[in-house]
Design an enzyme around this catalytic site. Sequence first.
Site, mmCIF file in Angstrom:
data_model
loop_
_atom_site.group_PDB
_atom_site.id
_atom_site.type_symbol
_atom_site.label_atom_id
_atom_site.label_comp_id
_atom_site.label_asym_id
_atom_site.label_seq_id
_atom_site.Cartn_x
_atom_site.Cartn_y
_atom_site.Cartn_z
ATOM 1 N N CYS A 155 0.765 -0.685 -0.422
ATOM 2 C CA CYS A 155 -0.634 -0.192 -0.234
ATOM 3 C C CYS A 155 1.152 1.321 0.432
ATOM 4 O O CYS A 155 0.626 2.520 0.026
ATOM 5 C CB CYS A 155 -0.798 -0.094 1.224
ATOM 6 N N CYS A 173 -1.716 -3.257 9.198
ATOM 7 C CA CYS A 173 -1.327 -1.987 9.659
ATOM 8 C C CYS A 173 -0.814 -1.754 11.168
ATOM 9 O O CYS A 173 0.195 -1.271 11.135
ATOM 10 C CB CYS A 173 -2.707 -1.130 9.767
#
Lengths: 195, 127
Positions: B37, B106
């Site tokens: 990402c 994350c």
Amino acid sequence: MNNIKERHPDNYFSLLGVDIRFNINTQKLTENYHALQRSVHPDKFANASDRERRLSVQQAAHINDALHTLKNPTQRAIYLLSLYDIELSEHNKSIDPAFLMDQMVLRESLSQVADKSDPFAELETILVDVNAKIKDTLAELESLFQDILSNTESSDVNNKELLLKQATASVLKMQFLNRLQEECLNKEEDLADQL
Amino acid sequence: MAYSDKVMDHYENPRNVGTMDNDESGVGTGMVGAPACGDVMRLQIKVDDHGIIEDAKFKTYGCGSAIASSSLVTEWVKGKSLDEAGQIKNTDIAEELALPPVKIHCSVLAEDAIKAAISDYKEKQAS
């Protein structure tokens, strides 16, 4: 494990009739794609059996996947690595910290362009820098894949593994650079909207 | 996708955003990134003479969950010893922030960041 073509006869490169390499002939790629798409177009199978029609739809989708993968340099590199059984993991702790630091600095500068006296000039400077880095990384990938693909049976296996490792590192960099480039273009739109 | 209230809270009021001088003694810096990402995260700790983390700062360029995960970690590590801080698991972060499965990476990034900061500090002390 040396001849990619033998191991993966159904690879996207062969499907679309281009040489297996990193710097591909994109014109030939699109031309072959259109020719191939015409030959499997579902309209041609209007009077065919359900099975044949279903197969033509599947094939059309497969050809589309092939084009989209090979058209984009980063996706093409990821695909080439996959032909050597290398899968990129979501978490990779081997990314050069200096490179990440540089990315951080660029992202910071990008977040501050709006406060500068000439935001567009500031943004342009960053974009030029990012584009230059992308160009360098693509050149790195071309040279690495040339060495990897020209490696034959007799060549040193360790050397090939090292080259594949380096290519993986370059692909990871490309992913960050692509994202940064996207952010630059988003910022440009934001700035234009505020005019 | 809807963010949990806790993620929104950290996203809108991130704790401990900032930079420490990396050359200062007692400072350890962890730099990590998620290629898929393009997120980049920097997490820094300042360790006192007794091996306790007295301050922590972060800067994250990424999605709300990545920002919230790193913000939460800076809150958690303050006052902890290096060993305690090194035991923070991504699952603790994900649970606290109620991260959905697609955002678990994350919290992994934040765990990697604190571990990287601790090992950077230790390397500096050893040299």
